[in-house]
Scaffold this motif. Sequence first.
Motif, PDB file in Angstrom:
ATOM      1  N   UNK A 221      54.382 -28.824  24.152  1.00  0.00           N
ATOM      2  CA  UNK A 221      54.113 -29.700  25.183  1.00  0.00           C
ATOM      3  C   UNK A 221      52.916 -29.506  26.103  1.00  0.00           C
ATOM      4  N   UNK A 222      52.654 -30.094  27.158  1.00  0.00           N
ATOM      5  CA  UNK A 222      51.839 -29.873  28.226  1.00  0.00           C
ATOM      6  C   UNK A 222      52.401 -29.980  29.596  1.00  0.00           C
ATOM      7  N   UNK A 223      52.066 -29.060  30.384  1.00  0.00           N
ATOM      8  CA  UNK A 223      52.566 -29.012  31.724  1.00  0.00           C
ATOM      9  C   UNK A 223      51.313 -29.057  32.682  1.00  0.00           C
ATOM     10  N   UNK A 224      51.576 -30.103  33.870  1.00  0.00           N
ATOM     11  CA  UNK A 224      50.476 -30.248  34.629  1.00  0.00           C
ATOM     12  C   UNK A 224      50.947 -29.690  35.842  1.00  0.00           C
ATOM     13  N   UNK A 225      50.384 -28.617  36.380  1.00  0.00           N
ATOM     14  CA  UNK A 225      50.722 -28.328  37.629  1.00  0.00           C
ATOM     15  C   UNK A 225      49.719 -28.807  38.967  1.00  0.00           C
TER      16      UNK A 225
ATOM     17  N   UNK B 102      48.999 -25.893  28.078  1.00  0.00           N
ATOM     18  CA  UNK B 102      49.901 -25.981  26.866  1.00  0.00           C
ATOM     19  C   UNK B 102      51.015 -25.119  27.083  1.00  0.00           C
ATOM     20  N   UNK B 103      52.409 -25.579  26.769  1.00  0.00           N
ATOM     21  CA  UNK B 103      53.527 -24.737  27.001  1.00  0.00           C
ATOM     22  C   UNK B 103      54.418 -24.946  25.699  1.00  0.00           C
ATOM     23  N   UNK B 104      55.058 -23.858  25.297  1.00  0.00           N
ATOM     24  CA  UNK B 104      56.415 -24.081  24.368  1.00  0.00           C
ATOM     25  C   UNK B 104      57.798 -23.964  24.917  1.00  0.00           C
ATOM     26  N   UNK B 105      58.408 -25.003  25.055  1.00  0.00           N
ATOM     27  CA  UNK B 105      59.797 -25.152  25.449  1.00  0.00           C
ATOM     28  C   UNK B 105      60.790 -24.441  24.660  1.00  0.00           C
TER      29      UNK B 105
END
Length: 166
Positions: A99-103, A109-112
């Motif tokens: 997934x993609x996380x926007x802070x 890019x992240x893996x949950x």
Amino acid sequence: MAAGREKAARIPPRWVVVGAWHVHRALYRVTAGRLGLWRSKPGAWGTLRLTTTGRRSGQPRAVILGYVEDGPNLVTLAMNGWGEGEPAWWLNLLANPEAEAVLRSGGLRVRGRPAEGAERERLWARWREIDPKLDGYAALRSTRTAVVVLEPTDPRRHADDADDRR
């Protein structure tokens, strides 16, 4: 209030919760991301925008979530506004963990994955420090609330973001 008696956790009606989600996403959208996200701080959660891949549609699906930091990882709860059922974003992550996380400071890019065992207990306790009513809210659901770890797939990117926050 009598000693030893705790006031029961109460949440607003479902239409209020869902309405708040829509307003929050609209605020983010109409301000092109200038409003709607904030950084987590010691003792306080922040918000991020998570984009997953729809498990049935294959299309991008975005949601705004509360998070806390745990080293390079971002940690959120799959709580569905404390309502029944699993949130769609969590079901999407289970089907496709990328997934993609926007802070507030930018995207990564992240893996949950679900936190398990001692890690889950430690992270749940961390959320409980921020929200002392956490156990009461969780008791409103018939299923256990997943603690979700979002691990950056490029740790250097998140480290750069952390430097920007200082």
